[in-house]
Design an enzyme around this catalytic site. Sequence first.
Site, short mmCIF file in Angstrom:
data_model
loop_
_atom_site.label_atom_id
_atom_site.label_comp_id
_atom_site.label_asym_id
_atom_site.label_seq_id
_atom_site.Cartn_x
_atom_site.Cartn_y
_atom_site.Cartn_z
N THR A 171 46.97 49.88 40.11
CA THR A 171 46.81 50.83 39.03
C THR A 171 46.82 52.28 39.53
O THR A 171 46.45 52.55 40.66
CB THR A 171 45.45 50.52 38.38
OG1 THR A 171 45.46 49.18 37.95
CG2 THR A 171 45.13 51.42 37.23
N ARG A 199 48.21 38.34 29.48
CA ARG A 199 47.04 38.79 30.24
C ARG A 199 46.86 40.31 30.16
O ARG A 199 47.80 41.08 30.28
CB ARG A 199 47.18 38.35 31.69
CG ARG A 199 45.99 38.77 32.58
CD ARG A 199 46.25 40.04 33.33
NE ARG A 199 45.17 40.35 34.27
CZ ARG A 199 45.03 41.51 34.89
NH1 ARG A 199 45.90 42.47 34.67
NH2 ARG A 199 44.03 41.71 35.74
N GLY A 201 44.13 43.33 31.72
CA GLY A 201 43.03 43.59 32.64
C GLY A 201 42.12 44.69 32.15
O GLY A 201 42.02 44.96 30.95
N GLY A 225 41.03 43.25 37.93
CA GLY A 225 40.62 43.61 36.57
C GLY A 225 39.65 42.67 35.91
O GLY A 225 38.77 43.09 35.16
#
Length: 306
Positions: A171, A199, A201, A225
């Site tokens: 990230t 999914r 996070g 996450g």
Amino acid sequence: MSWTLMIHGGSGQIRRERTSAEADIAVRDGLSRALDAGAAVLAGGGAALDAVEAAVRVLEEAEPFNAGRGAALTADGTAELDASIMEGHTRGAGAVARVSYTRSPVALARAVMERSHHVFLAGVGADAFSRDMGMEQVGNDWFVTDERRANLADLLAKGADGYDVDMKYGTVGAVARDMDGHLAAATSTGGVTGKRWGRIGDTPVIGAGTWADDRGCAVSCTGAGEYFLRVGVAHAIDVRVRLLNEPIEIAAAAVLDEVTALGGTGGVIVVDADGQAHWRFTTPGMNRGLATSGGERRVALYADEG
């Protein structure tokens, strides 16, 4: 009249011996350009919110990072992008998840905050809102790079099930305090390599991956996450600063200890109401940078860089 900007480009298995000279240069260049973009806003008397968006947008365009172009790919080989942004004096916030066509997810998150009645949009609805707001659109293949295709192929060849345990790239995010004393934070990601079933996070979840409150601090997170969600890391750090009056370095350490106890790893960048900045990570490295009105400027990748 002072200002502070801190950025990150992900934490994980970032080691000197595993990083080529070319990759090291590319990451440092991306971090430096992001610092330049955010610092220019703050030095000109601009808002922390504008600064964190400007910095993150640069990182979204830089291929070495897992956000925007160069994002991690789903098991189907597509990009699904998440982002969030928050300002500290109003606690206004915006977030998007599973965005597929908006060139700058963090800009879209800000549009949700400022141009809708909502905080969090996802999937086809977030994409529709993006088009309605006139945000710049690109084909999904614009986000896909050869390196990310190779990452996915390697993961699938090993029979892994939708989780990038290596987390070499992660990230991106930014936190800032402006000359008016206001705080802001922003975070953007492509998620984890090989993700399935929609999914999501911590990155787009306000309070987990991103938080800003002028009474306490601004936080942007990177790491595993699922664990950051369970701890509510970004808000938990702010609570310790604001209600327990802990220094940011103590608060960050305590909350990351909770993540570690659950089995997760990662890092955070934090700036408080006085402009004090701190980064902390529990991985071998974290791509990171700092710039202040006092002339301090640092870009670092590995743990031994301080």
